[in-house]
Write a protein that holds these residues in place. Structure first.
Motif, PDB file in Angstrom:
ATOM      1  N   ILE A   1       0.856  -1.183   0.000  1.00 33.31           N
ATOM      2  CA  ILE A   1       0.000   0.000   0.000  1.00 33.31           C
ATOM      3  C   ILE A   1       0.888   1.228   0.000  1.00 33.31           C
ATOM      4  O   ILE A   1       2.081   1.161   0.360  1.00 33.31           O
ATOM      5  CB  ILE A   1      -0.936   0.032   1.231  1.00 33.31           C
ATOM      6  N   HIS A   2       0.326   2.340  -0.413  1.00 30.84           N
ATOM      7  CA  HIS A   2       1.079   3.589  -0.407  1.00 30.84           C
ATOM      8  C   HIS A   2       1.329   4.023   1.029  1.00 30.84           C
ATOM      9  O   HIS A   2       0.495   3.835   1.912  1.00 30.84           O
ATOM     10  CB  HIS A   2       0.292   4.668  -1.155  1.00 30.84           C
ATOM     11  N   ARG A   3       2.502   4.592   1.252  1.00 32.17           N
ATOM     12  CA  ARG A   3       2.879   5.003   2.611  1.00 32.17           C
ATOM     13  C   ARG A   3       1.852   5.949   3.219  1.00 32.17           C
ATOM     14  O   ARG A   3       1.557   5.887   4.420  1.00 32.17           O
ATOM     15  CB  ARG A   3       4.260   5.663   2.588  1.00 32.17           C
ATOM     16  N   ALA A   4       1.268   6.808   2.395  1.00 33.23           N
ATOM     17  CA  ALA A   4       0.298   7.780   2.915  1.00 33.23           C
ATOM     18  C   ALA A   4      -0.981   7.105   3.406  1.00 33.23           C
ATOM     19  O   ALA A   4      -1.720   7.666   4.222  1.00 33.23           O
ATOM     20  CB  ALA A   4      -0.032   8.805   1.836  1.00 33.23           C
ATOM     21  N   ASN A   5      -1.247   5.886   2.927  1.00 36.92           N
ATOM     22  CA  ASN A   5      -2.466   5.181   3.327  1.00 36.92           C
ATOM     23  C   ASN A   5      -2.248   4.212   4.483  1.00 36.92           C
ATOM     24  O   ASN A   5      -3.188   3.510   4.875  1.00 36.92           O
ATOM     25  CB  ASN A   5      -3.028   4.403   2.130  1.00 36.92           C
ATOM     26  N   ALA A   6      -1.027   4.171   5.011  1.00 38.45           N
ATOM     27  CA  ALA A   6      -0.721   3.213   6.078  1.00 38.45           C
ATOM     28  C   ALA A   6      -1.598   3.451   7.302  1.00 38.45           C
ATOM     29  O   ALA A   6      -2.059   2.497   7.947  1.00 38.45           O
ATOM     30  CB  ALA A   6       0.753   3.295   6.454  1.00 38.45           C
ATOM     31  N   LYS A   7      -1.856   4.723   7.630  1.00 42.54           N
ATOM     32  CA  LYS A   7      -2.656   5.019   8.837  1.00 42.54           C
ATOM     33  C   LYS A   7      -4.083   4.513   8.682  1.00 42.54           C
ATOM     34  O   LYS A   7      -4.693   4.040   9.646  1.00 42.54           O
ATOM     35  CB  LYS A   7      -2.638   6.521   9.131  1.00 42.54           C
ATOM     36  N   TYR A   8      -4.616   4.599   7.456  1.00 44.60           N
ATOM     37  CA  TYR A   8      -5.980   4.099   7.235  1.00 44.60           C
ATOM     38  C   TYR A   8      -6.012   2.572   7.312  1.00 44.60           C
ATOM     39  O   TYR A   8      -6.988   1.989   7.796  1.00 44.60           O
ATOM     40  CB  TYR A   8      -6.493   4.570   5.881  1.00 44.60           C
ATOM     41  N   PHE A   9      -4.948   1.953   6.835  1.00 50.42           N
ATOM     42  CA  PHE A   9      -4.875   0.493   6.918  1.00 50.42           C
ATOM     43  C   PHE A   9      -4.822   0.038   8.375  1.00 50.42           C
ATOM     44  O   PHE A   9      -5.501  -0.920   8.767  1.00 50.42           O
ATOM     45  CB  PHE A   9      -3.641  -0.008   6.171  1.00 50.42           C
ATOM     46  N   LEU A  10      -4.027   0.735   9.191  1.00 51.24           N
ATOM     47  CA  LEU A  10      -3.943   0.391  10.612  1.00 51.24           C
ATOM     48  C   LEU A  10      -5.278   0.611  11.306  1.00 51.24           C
ATOM     49  O   LEU A  10      -5.698  -0.200  12.148  1.00 51.24           O
ATOM     50  CB  LEU A  10      -2.851   1.228  11.282  1.00 51.24           C
ATOM     51  N   LEU A  11      -5.963   1.700  10.951  1.00 53.67           N
ATOM     52  CA  LEU A  11      -7.279   1.974  11.542  1.00 53.67           C
ATOM     53  C   LEU A  11      -8.278   0.892  11.142  1.00 53.67           C
ATOM     54  O   LEU A  11      -9.046   0.393  11.977  1.00 53.67           O
ATOM     55  CB  LEU A  11      -7.764   3.347  11.094  1.00 53.67           C
ATOM     56  N   GLY A  12      -8.270   0.513   9.872  1.00 57.17           N
ATOM     57  CA  GLY A  12      -9.174  -0.537   9.414  1.00 57.17           C
ATOM     58  C   GLY A  12      -8.893  -1.864  10.095  1.00 57.17           C
ATOM     59  O   GLY A  12      -9.821  -2.609  10.437  1.00 57.17           O
ATOM     60  N   THR A  13      -7.606  -2.166  10.304  1.00 54.43           N
ATOM     61  CA  THR A  13      -7.240  -3.399  10.988  1.00 54.43           C
ATOM     62  C   THR A  13      -7.744  -3.397  12.429  1.00 54.43           C
ATOM     63  O   THR A  13      -8.239  -4.420  12.929  1.00 54.43           O
ATOM     64  CB  THR A  13      -5.709  -3.582  10.972  1.00 54.43           C
ATOM     65  N   ALA A  14      -7.642  -2.244  13.090  1.00 57.47           N
ATOM     66  CA  ALA A  14      -8.127  -2.143  14.468  1.00 57.47           C
ATOM     67  C   ALA A  14      -9.640  -2.338  14.521  1.00 57.47           C
ATOM     68  O   ALA A  14     -10.163  -3.032  15.412  1.00 57.47           O
ATOM     69  CB  ALA A  14      -7.749  -0.784  15.051  1.00 57.47           C
ATOM     70  N   ILE A  15     -10.367  -1.757  13.563  1.00 62.51           N
ATOM     71  CA  ILE A  15     -11.823  -1.913  13.526  1.00 62.51           C
ATOM     72  C   ILE A  15     -12.193  -3.366  13.251  1.00 62.51           C
ATOM     73  O   ILE A  15     -13.114  -3.927  13.871  1.00 62.51           O
ATOM     74  CB  ILE A  15     -12.432  -0.981  12.462  1.00 62.51           C
ATOM     75  N   LEU A  16     -11.447  -4.011  12.339  1.00 53.50           N
ATOM     76  CA  LEU A  16     -11.714  -5.413  12.032  1.00 53.50           C
ATOM     77  C   LEU A  16     -11.457  -6.304  13.243  1.00 53.50           C
ATOM     78  O   LEU A  16     -12.249  -7.216  13.539  1.00 53.50           O
ATOM     79  CB  LEU A  16     -10.838  -5.864  10.861  1.00 53.50           C
TER      80      LEU A  16
END
Length: 251
Positions: A198-213
């Motif tokens: 994933i793009h580095r700028a989207n890493a925070k959204y990926f981490l947030l999505g993982t936490a929600i999952l």
């Protein structure tokens, strides 16, 4: 005159280097215990232990590569663990849950799925050895055995998520089990997510999505797992279309 035998050289190994194999052994224990809970009638715990085995399976190989401690023994142990955890445990749990009601057809389905799984693993092991110098592909050939285990337990997961549903006919579950076995040994392309980026700028959204999952799995395990399984089925269809388009473009 015979020479005295020289004492074997003592070699030491750091305990942390055994961690990948320890995770594999823990996965084997989880798979075997899942079978026990299945035949005791505690089906939810049995499915949870198979899920735990799949998580441990995903961790041990990656940890070995990160530590640069991949060994031939570890690879063989991992393959044997995969057969037990994803080729034997899920269908024995299914057999105790529903397939024993159609004894002959149910047991044929158990054997069919298990043999398909071992053939899938054998093909994967051979192709891995032959393609050591080739770049990794974005696709697997056939459904991987951990995914097959989760797919084959989908009727159980749905019954846990929606408790007032009518019981699924056991003969349907037998046919469904055979279908998942065929998907594992098929030539169907399936996404390999191990090289996904994933793009580095989207890493925070990926981490947030993982936490929600993770929160959803902890709170609504069966409903979330059912949705994830249906999402994976959608990925199978999309991978087939993408693979065909790429081959058409190359041709």
């Amino acid at each position: 005159m015979n020479k005295p035998l020289e004492p074997a050289k003592q070699t030491e190994i750091r305990l942390i280097y055994l961690l990948p194999n320890l995770l594999t052994v823990a996965a084997i224990c989880a798979g075997l215990t899942a079978v026990r809970f299945g035949y005791e009638g505690n089906f939810e715990m049995a499915v949870q232990l198979v899920l735990a085995a799949s998580i441990l399976d995903g961790l041990d190989g990656r940890l070995a590569r990160l530590m640069n401690r991949s060994t031939a023994v570890g690879a063989e142990l991992d393959s044997l663990a995969d057969f037990l955890n994803f080729g034997v445990a899920p269908v024995l749990i299914l057999h105790s849950w529903a397939l024993n009601e159609v004894s002959r057809a149910g047991w044929i389905a158990v054997l069919f799925y298990a043999i398909c799984c071992v053939l899938r693993l054998a093909r994967f092991n051979v192709s891995s050895r032959l393609q050591t110098d080739k770049p990794s592909s974005d696709f697997f050939v056939g459904v991987p055995s951990p995914a097959g285990a989760i797919l084959v337990m989908l009727p159980m997961v749905i019954s846990f998520a929606v408790t007032d549903l009518p019981a699924t006919p056991p003969i349907f579950i037998a046919f469904y089990t055979c279908l998942i076995g065929l998907l594992m040994i098929s030539r169907m392309p399936t996404y390999s997510f191990k090289d996904m980026t994933i793009h580095r700028a989207n890493a925070k959204y990926f981490l947030l999505g993982t936490a929600i999952l993770a929160a959803a799995l902890l709170t609504y395990l069966w409903a979330t797992l059912a949705l994830l399984t249906f999402a994976y089925i959608s990925c199978l269809v999309w991978a087939h279309r993408t693979y065909r388009k790429s081959k058409t473009t190359e041709g």
